[in-house]
Design a protein around this motif. Sequence first.
Motif, PDB file in Angstrom:
ATOM      1  N   ARG A 194       0.851  -1.176   0.000  1.00  0.00           N
ATOM      2  CA  ARG A 194       0.000   0.000   0.000  1.00  0.00           C
ATOM      3  C   ARG A 194       0.896   1.239   0.000  1.00  0.00           C
ATOM      4  O   ARG A 194       2.050   1.184   0.428  1.00  0.00           O
ATOM      5  CB  ARG A 194      -0.896   0.029   1.246  1.00  0.00           C
ATOM      6  CG  ARG A 194      -1.814  -1.173   1.378  1.00  0.00           C
ATOM      7  CD  ARG A 194      -2.774  -1.269   0.214  1.00  0.00           C
ATOM      8  NE  ARG A 194      -3.571  -0.048   0.089  1.00  0.00           N
ATOM      9  CZ  ARG A 194      -4.170   0.342  -1.021  1.00  0.00           C
ATOM     10  NH1 ARG A 194      -4.061  -0.385  -2.119  1.00  0.00           N
ATOM     11  NH2 ARG A 194      -4.878   1.452  -1.043  1.00  0.00           N
ATOM     12  N   PRO A 195       0.389   2.374  -0.463  1.00  0.00           N
ATOM     13  CA  PRO A 195       1.232   3.575  -0.466  1.00  0.00           C
ATOM     14  C   PRO A 195       1.632   3.967   0.952  1.00  0.00           C
ATOM     15  O   PRO A 195       0.795   3.958   1.861  1.00  0.00           O
ATOM     16  CB  PRO A 195       0.355   4.639  -1.122  1.00  0.00           C
ATOM     17  CG  PRO A 195      -1.044   4.126  -1.035  1.00  0.00           C
ATOM     18  CD  PRO A 195      -0.946   2.639  -1.048  1.00  0.00           C
ATOM     19  N   PRO A 237       7.963   8.129  -3.667  1.00  0.00           N
ATOM     20  CA  PRO A 237       6.757   7.302  -3.582  1.00  0.00           C
ATOM     21  C   PRO A 237       7.122   5.841  -3.306  1.00  0.00           C
ATOM     22  O   PRO A 237       7.922   5.247  -4.035  1.00  0.00           O
ATOM     23  CB  PRO A 237       6.105   7.467  -4.956  1.00  0.00           C
ATOM     24  CG  PRO A 237       6.634   8.767  -5.476  1.00  0.00           C
ATOM     25  CD  PRO A 237       8.044   8.835  -4.965  1.00  0.00           C
ATOM     26  N   ILE A 238       6.535   5.273  -2.257  1.00  0.00           N
ATOM     27  CA  ILE A 238       6.834   3.899  -1.858  1.00  0.00           C
ATOM     28  C   ILE A 238       5.536   3.164  -1.576  1.00  0.00           C
ATOM     29  O   ILE A 238       4.653   3.680  -0.886  1.00  0.00           O
ATOM     30  CB  ILE A 238       7.737   3.861  -0.614  1.00  0.00           C
ATOM     31  CG1 ILE A 238       9.110   4.453  -0.928  1.00  0.00           C
ATOM     32  CG2 ILE A 238       7.875   2.434  -0.080  1.00  0.00           C
ATOM     33  CD1 ILE A 238      10.037   4.542   0.274  1.00  0.00           C
ATOM     34  N   TRP A 239       5.430   1.955  -2.128  1.00  0.00           N
ATOM     35  CA  TRP A 239       4.351   1.028  -1.823  1.00  0.00           C
ATOM     36  C   TRP A 239       4.965  -0.149  -1.086  1.00  0.00           C
ATOM     37  O   TRP A 239       5.877  -0.804  -1.597  1.00  0.00           O
ATOM     38  CB  TRP A 239       3.646   0.561  -3.094  1.00  0.00           C
ATOM     39  CG  TRP A 239       2.789   1.631  -3.698  1.00  0.00           C
ATOM     40  CD1 TRP A 239       1.418   1.714  -3.644  1.00  0.00           C
ATOM     41  CD2 TRP A 239       3.218   2.760  -4.456  1.00  0.00           C
ATOM     42  NE1 TRP A 239       0.983   2.840  -4.305  1.00  0.00           N
ATOM     43  CE2 TRP A 239       2.069   3.499  -4.824  1.00  0.00           C
ATOM     44  CE3 TRP A 239       4.472   3.242  -4.865  1.00  0.00           C
ATOM     45  CZ2 TRP A 239       2.137   4.680  -5.557  1.00  0.00           C
ATOM     46  CZ3 TRP A 239       4.545   4.416  -5.600  1.00  0.00           C
ATOM     47  CH2 TRP A 239       3.375   5.127  -5.943  1.00  0.00           C
ATOM     48  N   CYS A 240       4.500  -0.434   0.128  1.00  0.00           N
ATOM     49  CA  CYS A 240       5.077  -1.512   0.929  1.00  0.00           C
ATOM     50  C   CYS A 240       3.982  -2.080   1.819  1.00  0.00           C
ATOM     51  O   CYS A 240       2.853  -1.586   1.844  1.00  0.00           O
ATOM     52  CB  CYS A 240       6.259  -1.001   1.764  1.00  0.00           C
ATOM     53  SG  CYS A 240       5.821   0.295   2.953  1.00  0.00           S
ATOM     54  N   ASP A 271      -0.703   4.042  -7.761  1.00  0.00           N
ATOM     55  CA  ASP A 271      -1.323   5.207  -7.140  1.00  0.00           C
ATOM     56  C   ASP A 271      -1.991   4.758  -5.846  1.00  0.00           C
ATOM     57  O   ASP A 271      -1.633   3.707  -5.296  1.00  0.00           O
ATOM     58  CB  ASP A 271      -2.291   5.911  -8.105  1.00  0.00           C
ATOM     59  CG  ASP A 271      -3.353   4.969  -8.681  1.00  0.00           C
ATOM     60  OD1 ASP A 271      -3.665   3.945  -8.029  1.00  0.00           O
ATOM     61  OD2 ASP A 271      -3.867   5.248  -9.777  1.00  0.00           O
ATOM     62  N   ASP A 272      -2.974   5.515  -5.365  1.00  0.00           N
ATOM     63  CA  ASP A 272      -3.594   5.178  -4.081  1.00  0.00           C
ATOM     64  C   ASP A 272      -4.319   3.838  -4.100  1.00  0.00           C
ATOM     65  O   ASP A 272      -4.536   3.233  -3.041  1.00  0.00           O
ATOM     66  CB  ASP A 272      -4.577   6.274  -3.667  1.00  0.00           C
ATOM     67  CG  ASP A 272      -3.869   7.501  -3.099  1.00  0.00           C
ATOM     68  OD1 ASP A 272      -2.713   7.375  -2.668  1.00  0.00           O
ATOM     69  OD2 ASP A 272      -4.478   8.587  -3.097  1.00  0.00           O
ATOM     70  N   ASP A 273      -4.721   3.359  -5.278  1.00  0.00           N
ATOM     71  CA  ASP A 273      -5.377   2.052  -5.364  1.00  0.00           C
ATOM     72  C   ASP A 273      -4.383   0.899  -5.311  1.00  0.00           C
ATOM     73  O   ASP A 273      -4.786  -0.257  -5.141  1.00  0.00           O
ATOM     74  CB  ASP A 273      -6.190   1.952  -6.654  1.00  0.00           C
ATOM     75  CG  ASP A 273      -7.506   2.700  -6.568  1.00  0.00           C
ATOM     76  OD1 ASP A 273      -7.955   2.995  -5.445  1.00  0.00           O
ATOM     77  OD2 ASP A 273      -8.096   2.992  -7.625  1.00  0.00           O
ATOM     78  N   GLY A 274      -3.100   1.178  -5.482  1.00  0.00           N
ATOM     79  CA  GLY A 274      -2.089   0.137  -5.471  1.00  0.00           C
ATOM     80  C   GLY A 274      -1.250   0.159  -6.734  1.00  0.00           C
ATOM     81  O   GLY A 274      -1.324   1.095  -7.534  1.00  0.00           O
TER      82      GLY A 274
END
Length: 260
Positions: A59-60, A158-161, A199-202
């Motif tokens: 997730r962001p 920007p990181i998604w983890c 983005d915010d959805d993944g």
Amino acid sequence: MERNGDTAPAPVWELPVRGADPGPADPALVRGLAAVSSATACAKLHQQGIRRTFVEGPRPLHAGQKVAGRAVTLQFMPQREDVASGVAQEYVERSTALWAVLEEIQPGDVLVVQAYGSPFTGCFGDMLVRYFERKGGAGIVVDGRIRDSPRVGQLGVPIWCTGTTPHYASQAELFPWAYHTPIACGGVLVLPGDLVVADDDGAVVVPKLKAPDVLEAASDHEEWERFSRSRLEEGARLSDYYPLTPDTRAEFEAWRDRRR
């Protein structure tokens, strides 16, 4: 067996494993996909028969993040003490795929990491993310955790983890193994050179050879959705404008021609 003029035993496996550099992404494709939502990219790929594209789990780190870019891959593997372990922390890690892949980062790249959703593996911290930013990296998608989250958050990368942890990368059960190789991230196959939209959805993986078709279909989709949104706000019926009927499609095309 002798190695480097001494009597040290040969390694069980030569690390890090390195695949071939996939080459640069088409800048026009990246610019186009930057305007496409992950939801639209995922839907258009599904319509083209590519169904496993959503990276489940990450997730962001902060809301409002958006990125598109070439996928550079990094793979963690389970530790085995006769091959690799993280006992000496950075002094071992700096000779691994984790340090090596950062030297390969080009401006606009998205680093995608296979970490099996491990809650105990802090794949990146302040220093590594700081270096990634200096190299021009656009974002990081990891199905695992990061550390030093307050400092990392200040960097604006920007990181998604899947969350945060105090552990360093090889402190628990995983070890940085390979880069520029196929990986599985959040249940999705990622090949070096694929495109990533997040983005915010993944995060969604766009296969490299599908990207032009996805961009073309997504651009049309995003445009008629803007038209439909405006009509719905004016009080139109949902069934007439989402999705478009043959009549409202003709209305949309006239609207689009006038705007152009």
